[in-house]
Design a protein around this motif. Structure first.
Motif, PDB file in Angstrom:
ATOM      1  N   LEU A 134     -30.884  -0.602  29.801  1.00  0.00           N
ATOM      2  CA  LEU A 134     -29.549   0.172  29.258  1.00  0.00           C
ATOM      3  C   LEU A 134     -29.485   0.333  27.795  1.00  0.00           C
ATOM      4  O   LEU A 134     -28.831   1.173  27.921  1.00  0.00           O
ATOM      5  CB  LEU A 134     -28.961  -1.541  29.880  1.00  0.00           C
ATOM      6  CG  LEU A 134     -27.966  -1.555  30.978  1.00  0.00           C
ATOM      7  CD1 LEU A 134     -27.501  -3.019  30.915  1.00  0.00           C
ATOM      8  CD2 LEU A 134     -27.416  -0.500  31.096  1.00  0.00           C
TER       9      LEU A 134
ATOM     10  N   SER B 133     -21.819  -3.245  30.294  1.00  0.00           N
ATOM     11  CA  SER B 133     -23.019  -3.892  31.334  1.00  0.00           C
ATOM     12  C   SER B 133     -24.140  -4.991  30.177  1.00  0.00           C
ATOM     13  O   SER B 133     -24.003  -5.841  30.732  1.00  0.00           O
ATOM     14  CB  SER B 133     -23.946  -2.741  31.828  1.00  0.00           C
ATOM     15  OG  SER B 133     -23.312  -2.640  32.789  1.00  0.00           O
TER      16      SER B 133
ATOM     17  N   TYR C  29     -25.045  -8.737  30.387  1.00  0.00           N
ATOM     18  CA  TYR C  29     -25.879  -9.301  30.232  1.00  0.00           C
ATOM     19  C   TYR C  29     -26.628  -9.835  29.118  1.00  0.00           C
ATOM     20  O   TYR C  29     -27.390 -11.122  29.320  1.00  0.00           O
ATOM     21  CB  TYR C  29     -27.411  -8.073  30.194  1.00  0.00           C
ATOM     22  CG  TYR C  29     -27.387  -7.307  32.317  1.00  0.00           C
ATOM     23  CD1 TYR C  29     -28.208  -8.211  32.276  1.00  0.00           C
ATOM     24  CD2 TYR C  29     -26.921  -6.756  32.389  1.00  0.00           C
ATOM     25  CE1 TYR C  29     -28.551  -7.751  34.441  1.00  0.00           C
ATOM     26  CE2 TYR C  29     -26.762  -6.993  33.850  1.00  0.00           C
ATOM     27  CZ  TYR C  29     -27.880  -7.189  34.378  1.00  0.00           C
ATOM     28  OH  TYR C  29     -27.899  -6.822  35.194  1.00  0.00           O
TER      29      TYR C  29
END
Length: 153
Positions: free
Chosen positions: A36, A140, A144
């Motif tokens: 990411l 995202s 996480y």
């Protein structure tokens, strides 16, 4: 004679336990976070505001709200995440989680500012796809990092 060695061993065990209490084990989550961060870096090369790429927006082209998102997503999403991945410090996971959510709100405002810029005459006729990808990557990352921060037992 065995008493000092037992005391040294006990002190060493306590030191290792204290050090382990400050770190988190990321496992597969760490790999996903790394991917990411890479996506966020790639998004910096794509158009965000008009023809301006994300790195240009970071340098001040394209308006204040997108620039704020560029700064927070780069600062938290890239730099703080990299430091947290390397050091595995629990408190840095919390910094990345909280900062990621702050950057996510900035990103949503940046997208909104580009959708409503026609009324104010500001730069941009809608958000570029790099801005949208960066926002999705930032959300995202925040998810996480929040999971990683809560994973410490």
């Amino acid at each position: 004679m065995t008493e000092p060695k037992i005391d040294e061993l006990a002190a060493e065990i306590d030191e290792v336990g204290a050090r382990a209490a400050k770190t988190i084990e990321l496992g597969r989550r760490g790999f996903t976070i790394s991917v990411l961060v890479f996506v966020l870096l790639i998004a910096q090369l794509l158009p965000w505001v008009g023809e301006h790429a994300g790195w240009e927006v970071l340098l001040g082209r394209g308006g204040g709200i997108p620039q704020l998102f560029a700064a927070t997503s780069t600062g938290i999403g890239v730099f703080a995440s990299a430091v947290a991945l390397v050091t595995r410090r629990w408190w840095l996971a919390w910094v990345c989680a909280a900062g990621g959510w702050f950057a996510s709100v900035d990103g949503m405002l940046a997208i909104w500012s580009q959708q409503s810029s026609h009324a104010t005459g500001a730069a941009g006729g809608g958000p570029g796809f790099g801005l949208i990808i960066a926002w999705i990557a930032t959300v995202s990352l925040a998810i996480y990092w929040m999971r990683a921060a809560f994973s410490r037992s």
